[in-house]
Design a protein around this motif. Structure first.
Motif, short mmCIF file in Angstrom:
data_model
loop_
_atom_site.label_atom_id
_atom_site.label_comp_id
_atom_site.label_asym_id
_atom_site.label_seq_id
_atom_site.Cartn_x
_atom_site.Cartn_y
_atom_site.Cartn_z
N ASP A 127 0.82 -1.22 0.00
CA ASP A 127 0.00 0.00 0.00
C ASP A 127 0.85 1.26 0.00
O ASP A 127 0.32 2.37 0.12
N SER A 128 2.17 1.08 -0.16
CA SER A 128 3.06 2.24 -0.12
C SER A 128 3.15 2.90 -1.49
O SER A 128 2.86 2.31 -2.52
N GLN A 129 3.58 4.17 -1.48
CA GLN A 129 3.81 4.89 -2.73
C GLN A 129 5.16 4.51 -3.34
O GLN A 129 5.45 4.90 -4.47
N THR A 130 5.97 3.76 -2.60
CA THR A 130 7.25 3.31 -3.13
C THR A 130 7.01 2.32 -4.27
O THR A 130 6.27 1.35 -4.12
N VAL A 131 7.61 2.58 -5.42
CA VAL A 131 7.34 1.76 -6.60
C VAL A 131 8.54 0.92 -7.02
O VAL A 131 8.53 0.31 -8.07
N GLY A 132 9.54 0.87 -6.17
CA GLY A 132 10.70 0.03 -6.47
C GLY A 132 11.57 0.61 -7.57
O GLY A 132 11.65 1.83 -7.74
N LEU A 133 12.18 -0.26 -8.34
CA LEU A 133 13.09 0.16 -9.41
C LEU A 133 12.46 -0.14 -10.75
O LEU A 133 12.48 -1.27 -11.23
N GLN A 134 11.87 0.88 -11.37
CA GLN A 134 11.28 0.72 -12.68
C GLN A 134 12.37 0.80 -13.76
O GLN A 134 13.54 0.98 -13.46
N PHE A 135 11.96 0.66 -15.04
CA PHE A 135 12.94 0.50 -16.10
C PHE A 135 13.96 1.63 -16.14
O PHE A 135 15.16 1.38 -16.31
N ASP A 136 13.51 2.86 -15.99
CA ASP A 136 14.46 3.97 -16.04
C ASP A 136 15.44 3.91 -14.88
O ASP A 136 16.63 4.25 -15.03
N LYS A 137 14.98 3.44 -13.72
CA LYS A 137 15.86 3.31 -12.57
C LYS A 137 16.82 2.12 -12.74
O LYS A 137 17.95 2.16 -12.27
N LEU A 139 18.08 1.26 -15.51
CA LEU A 139 19.14 1.80 -16.36
C LEU A 139 20.16 2.58 -15.53
O LEU A 139 21.36 2.55 -15.82
N GLN A 140 19.69 3.27 -14.50
CA GLN A 140 20.61 3.99 -13.64
C GLN A 140 21.46 3.02 -12.81
O GLN A 140 22.65 3.28 -12.59
N VAL A 141 20.85 1.92 -12.35
CA VAL A 141 21.64 0.89 -11.66
C VAL A 141 22.70 0.34 -12.61
O VAL A 141 23.86 0.12 -12.23
N PHE A 142 22.30 0.12 -13.86
CA PHE A 142 23.25 -0.34 -14.88
C PHE A 142 24.41 0.64 -14.99
O PHE A 142 25.58 0.23 -15.04
N ALA A 143 24.10 1.92 -15.03
CA ALA A 143 25.15 2.94 -15.15
C ALA A 143 26.05 2.96 -13.92
O ALA A 143 27.28 3.07 -14.03
N ILE A 144 25.45 2.83 -12.74
CA ILE A 144 26.23 2.86 -11.50
C ILE A 144 27.17 1.66 -11.40
O ILE A 144 28.32 1.79 -11.01
N VAL A 145 26.66 0.50 -11.80
CA VAL A 145 27.41 -0.74 -11.60
C VAL A 145 28.39 -1.01 -12.74
O VAL A 145 29.57 -1.27 -12.52
N PRO A 251 18.38 10.01 -4.59
CA PRO A 251 17.07 10.61 -4.91
C PRO A 251 16.48 10.10 -6.22
O PRO A 251 15.28 10.09 -6.39
N ALA A 252 17.36 9.66 -7.13
CA ALA A 252 16.89 9.18 -8.42
C ALA A 252 16.44 7.72 -8.37
O ALA A 252 15.82 7.23 -9.32
N LEU A 253 16.74 7.02 -7.27
CA LEU A 253 16.39 5.61 -7.17
C LEU A 253 15.33 5.40 -6.09
O LEU A 253 14.20 5.82 -6.26
N LEU A 254 15.68 4.78 -4.96
CA LEU A 254 14.67 4.52 -3.93
C LEU A 254 14.41 5.73 -3.04
O LEU A 254 13.32 5.87 -2.49
N ASP A 255 15.44 6.55 -2.83
CA ASP A 255 15.29 7.80 -2.06
C ASP A 255 14.67 7.55 -0.68
O ASP A 255 13.72 8.19 -0.29
N ASN A 256 15.22 6.58 0.04
CA ASN A 256 14.68 6.23 1.35
C ASN A 256 15.83 5.84 2.27
O ASN A 256 16.43 4.78 2.10
N THR A 257 16.14 6.69 3.23
CA THR A 257 17.29 6.44 4.10
C THR A 257 17.06 5.25 5.04
O THR A 257 18.01 4.59 5.45
N ARG A 258 15.81 4.97 5.39
CA ARG A 258 15.55 3.84 6.29
C ARG A 258 15.84 2.51 5.59
O ARG A 258 16.25 1.55 6.23
#
Length: 301
Positions: A127-137, A139-145, A251-258
């Motif tokens: 029920d959270s607004q967190t949507v995980g890692l969608q396709f654009d994100k 791609l960012q993981v791909f870039a980071i790794v 901020p571009a990915l999960l943006d959640n410090t917890r």
């Protein structure tokens, strides 16, 4: 942990770490899979399937709150890091195996890590607004790794001597930056550090110990040698907590410090558990060698 150190410094430090990894890699490291097919299959199965399943069971058993549960699953899905190579070297592991496993795991993580995170988010935070890692994100993981790793490999393939000279300074710089980022994050959250350890310290410790034990024990049961098993143990037991933290707080990915809390605690705990694990497995070898020598030594009369 939400500061410029983690939102800016951490991604930079991670990029430098991955660049340093790439500087030490070549195509031959991927070809080495054919040299140790059974070991690679066992290690990758443990990393990609077994450990996330065990972590899921631990999370349910401990009844963690949703954000911390997702953080644990993110940690479990993270590949091994360059620290595993160092510990493997210190305790007699087959470092070439570590390098190959790190390379292959880093490539697989581009697919497996978002998959585990999205499934975990859907299960623990429906029920959270967190949507995980969608396709654009993704791609960012791909870039980071992979982009820094690929850059390092290109430099090595074209300028091997320069890569060799650059490897050590890059490792030193990445270590300094990581220490600075982690220290800064701890100081920034010093009022909450005790609460973090109380919340996830026990599950992080148990998961780390299980990871090390499975990583070492599974290859040994399959008849692998001790150096190869130590390498697998370190690779599977030492997850890339820096990557997990970067994905959680960006901020571009999960943006959640917890979500980053389990990986942050793990990043401290694993230095001590990995050292203790290395001491135990090498001590067992020393005792076995000593026992054999004593048993075969002639009795003086």
């Amino acid at each position: 942990m939400d500061s410029w150190l983690t939102t800016v410094g951490l991604p930079i430090a991670l990029a430098i770490v991955m660049l340093g990894l790439g500087l030490g890699l070549s195509i031959a490291d991927f070809r080495r899979i054919a040299t140790y097919p059974l070991l690679m299959l066992i290690a990758l199965a443990c990393q990609v399937i077994v450990l996330p399943a065990i972590c899921f069971g631990l999370v349910l058993a401990f009844g963690l709150e949703p954000e911390l549960a997702v953080g644990m699953m993110l940690l479990a899905a993270s590949p091994g890091g360059t620290t595993a190579n160092l510990y493997s070297h210190l305790f007699g592991g087959h470092v070439a195996v570590n390098v190959t496993l790190t390379a292959v795991n880093s490539v697989l993580a581009v697919v497996t890590l978002p998959l585990v995170v999205n499934l975990s988010t859907g299960y623990f935070q429906p029920d959270s607004q967190t949507v995980g890692l969608q396709f654009d994100k993704v791609l960012q993981v791909f870039a980071i790794v992979l982009v820094p790793v690929a850059l390092g490999m290109v430099i090595r393939s074209r300028f091997a001597g320069f890569a060799d000279r650059l490897a050590k300074p890059v490792k030193i710089l990445s270590a300094v930056l990581l220490v600075a980022v982690i220290t800064g994050a701890i100081l920034n959250e010093r009022a909450n550090v005790a609460d973090y350890f109380i919340a996830v310290g026990a599950i992080v410790l148990i998961f780390n110990l299980i990871s090390l034990a499975i990583g070492y024990g599974a290859p040994r049961l399959a008849g692998m040698g001790k150096p190869e098993s130590i390498a697998a143990g370190m690779e599977i037991g030492i997850h890339n907590s820096t990557l997990a933290i970067a994905i959680a707080v960006s901020p571009a990915l999960l943006d959640n410090t917890r979500i980053a809390i389990p990986a942050a605690v793990y990043g401290i705990v694993m230095f001590f558990t990995a050292a203790a694990f290395g001491y135990v497995v090498t001590r067992r070898k020393d005792l076995a060698d000593g026992g054999t020598q004593n048993a075969t030594k002639p009795v003086e009369v």
